[in-house]
Design a protein around this motif. Sequence first.
Motif, PDB file in Angstrom:
ATOM      1  N   LYS A   1      77.493  52.323  56.539  1.00  0.00           N
ATOM      2  CA  LYS A   1      76.121  52.084  57.007  1.00  0.00           C
ATOM      3  C   LYS A   1      75.059  52.338  55.926  1.00  0.00           C
ATOM      4  N   LYS A   2      75.496  52.394  54.653  1.00  0.00           N
ATOM      5  CA  LYS A   2      74.541  52.579  53.562  1.00  0.00           C
ATOM      6  C   LYS A   2      74.024  51.223  53.079  1.00  0.00           C
ATOM      7  N   LYS A   3      72.771  51.211  52.610  1.00  0.00           N
ATOM      8  CA  LYS A   3      72.171  49.985  52.095  1.00  0.00           C
ATOM      9  C   LYS A   3      72.413  49.884  50.592  1.00  0.00           C
TER      10      LYS A   3
ATOM     11  N   LEU B   1      79.879  49.101  43.645  1.00  0.00           N
ATOM     12  CA  LEU B   1      81.098  48.770  44.382  1.00  0.00           C
ATOM     13  C   LEU B   1      81.298  47.269  44.363  1.00  0.00           C
ATOM     14  N   LYS B   2      82.558  46.877  44.425  1.00  0.00           N
ATOM     15  CA  LYS B   2      82.914  45.457  44.516  1.00  0.00           C
ATOM     16  C   LYS B   2      83.468  45.208  45.923  1.00  0.00           C
ATOM     17  N   LEU B   3      82.744  44.430  46.737  1.00  0.00           N
ATOM     18  CA  LEU B   3      83.084  44.255  48.143  1.00  0.00           C
ATOM     19  C   LEU B   3      83.099  42.786  48.529  1.00  0.00           C
ATOM     20  N   ASP B   4      83.895  42.484  49.547  1.00  0.00           N
ATOM     21  CA  ASP B   4      83.916  41.144  50.126  1.00  0.00           C
ATOM     22  C   ASP B   4      82.760  41.004  51.111  1.00  0.00           C
ATOM     23  N   GLN B   5      82.338  39.756  51.367  1.00  0.00           N
ATOM     24  CA  GLN B   5      81.191  39.540  52.250  1.00  0.00           C
ATOM     25  C   GLN B   5      81.472  39.965  53.699  1.00  0.00           C
ATOM     26  N   THR B   6      82.784  40.032  54.066  1.00  0.00           N
ATOM     27  CA  THR B   6      83.111  40.485  55.419  1.00  0.00           C
ATOM     28  C   THR B   6      82.828  41.967  55.617  1.00  0.00           C
TER      29      THR B   6
ATOM     30  N   ILE C   1      69.137  42.742  49.776  1.00  0.00           N
ATOM     31  CA  ILE C   1      69.583  44.047  50.270  1.00  0.00           C
ATOM     32  C   ILE C   1      70.542  43.827  51.431  1.00  0.00           C
ATOM     33  N   VAL C   2      71.703  44.475  51.384  1.00  0.00           N
ATOM     34  CA  VAL C   2      72.732  44.342  52.418  1.00  0.00           C
ATOM     35  C   VAL C   2      73.135  45.734  52.899  1.00  0.00           C
ATOM     36  N   LYS C   3      73.876  45.756  54.011  1.00  0.00           N
ATOM     37  CA  LYS C   3      74.357  47.015  54.574  1.00  0.00           C
ATOM     38  C   LYS C   3      75.882  47.018  54.548  1.00  0.00           C
ATOM     39  N   ILE C   4      76.496  48.115  54.106  1.00  0.00           N
ATOM     40  CA  ILE C   4      77.952  48.252  54.050  1.00  0.00           C
ATOM     41  C   ILE C   4      78.449  48.646  55.440  1.00  0.00           C
ATOM     42  N   VAL C   5      79.335  47.806  56.010  1.00  0.00           N
ATOM     43  CA  VAL C   5      79.796  48.055  57.382  1.00  0.00           C
ATOM     44  C   VAL C   5      81.265  48.471  57.446  1.00  0.00           C
ATOM     45  N   THR C   6      81.972  48.405  56.336  1.00  0.00           N
ATOM     46  CA  THR C   6      83.383  48.791  56.360  1.00  0.00           C
ATOM     47  C   THR C   6      83.540  50.311  56.345  1.00  0.00           C
ATOM     48  N   LYS C   7      84.578  50.796  57.027  1.00  0.00           N
ATOM     49  CA  LYS C   7      84.878  52.226  57.066  1.00  0.00           C
ATOM     50  C   LYS C   7      85.998  52.618  56.112  1.00  0.00           C
TER      51      LYS C   7
END
Length: 389
Positions: free
Chosen positions: A296-298, A321-326, A282-288
């Motif tokens: 800030k969604k998990k 969603l497809k996201l980078d680890q950053t 489980i990770v948290k999305i930090v990009t705006k």
Amino acid sequence: MGKSDFLSPKAIANRIKSKGLQKLRWYCQMCQKQCRDENGFKCHCMSESHQRQLLLASENPQQFMDYFSEEFRNDFLELLRRRFGTKRVHNNIVYNEYISHREHIHMNATQWETLTDFTKWLGREGLCKVDETPKGWYIQYIDRDPETIRRQQEQERKKKQDLDDEEKTAKFIEQQVRRGLEGKELEKPVYTELNRENEEEKVTFNLNKGASTSIAASSKTSVLGPNALKMVEGAVKRKESAHSSGQSKEKKKKSALDEIMELEEEKKRTSRRDYWLQPEIIVKIVTKKLGEKYHKKKAVVKEVIDKYTAVVKVIDSGDKLKLDQTHLETVIPAPGKKVMVLNGGYRGNEGILESINEKRFSATIIIDSGPLKGRRVEDIQYEDISKLA
């Protein structure tokens, strides 16, 4: 609907057709009009405006051809300079990119009949370097910009200056060697043939003199040799004793616990990676950049692509969603929950979170899988563990 209605299906279809590139044979360069089919081109040729343009061109046809040729050449060379620079490229690649622009000058309105003729002309005029290969003609733009020429001359001047400095250094070294050898003539050995004056005379060797010289030489070596050997042996023994004493002191200083700790640190240091994504964490999305909807969604990592990218599924909405680890960060659960180690020596092992140290931003876990099951790992950083789905 009326025939001339702007929103009629036929009008919309005509506008869509007119947007793209059309056939070259139905294009009138004099009127700069593109027709969609043979019938339209025939009607255009019979029109009054086309006839008027032909009358104008018939008065001075060479002027119009020169104008179109110059425009075609300038646009082609500008594209070659901007897009490819001074790289060697196939002429057909450049031409295809040139004609993709809808308002380009067509080659049938210029003095060149084919692209090959135009390529040869560029080579003859010195505008490009051209060469023919089994795959076709290749061209390379010659940059004659004053700024580029000045920069090239400056580079050549600097290169020449570096060569001059090297030559001066080599000449100076040669002079120093010559000065050192002045007044010192090297004695070269003179080789003579062995000749016998009398054939009947016997050849004799005096061994006593050689023996005495050999004895003297051996006596000299016997005087110098043992002393030198003793000095060398003493120095070697001193070095060995100092080295062994230093090693013994270091061994005394380091205990078994210290060695184990050093091995653990070395293991942690060598096994760290710059990627940490793992499936089913489980990770948290930090990009705006995706908006407030996902900030800030998990989410749960469903798939890892090329180590640094992940396909995640948002827990609240179920969107993928497809996201980078950053753009993601780890999630630390409550004590007693299962986590996965994402980096360091215990990477890939599952564990149970025992406690959290908020001051040091670290946690203590107990390994719950693999051959290290039951081991207690302290002071593991937040970014190295994440909650399991």
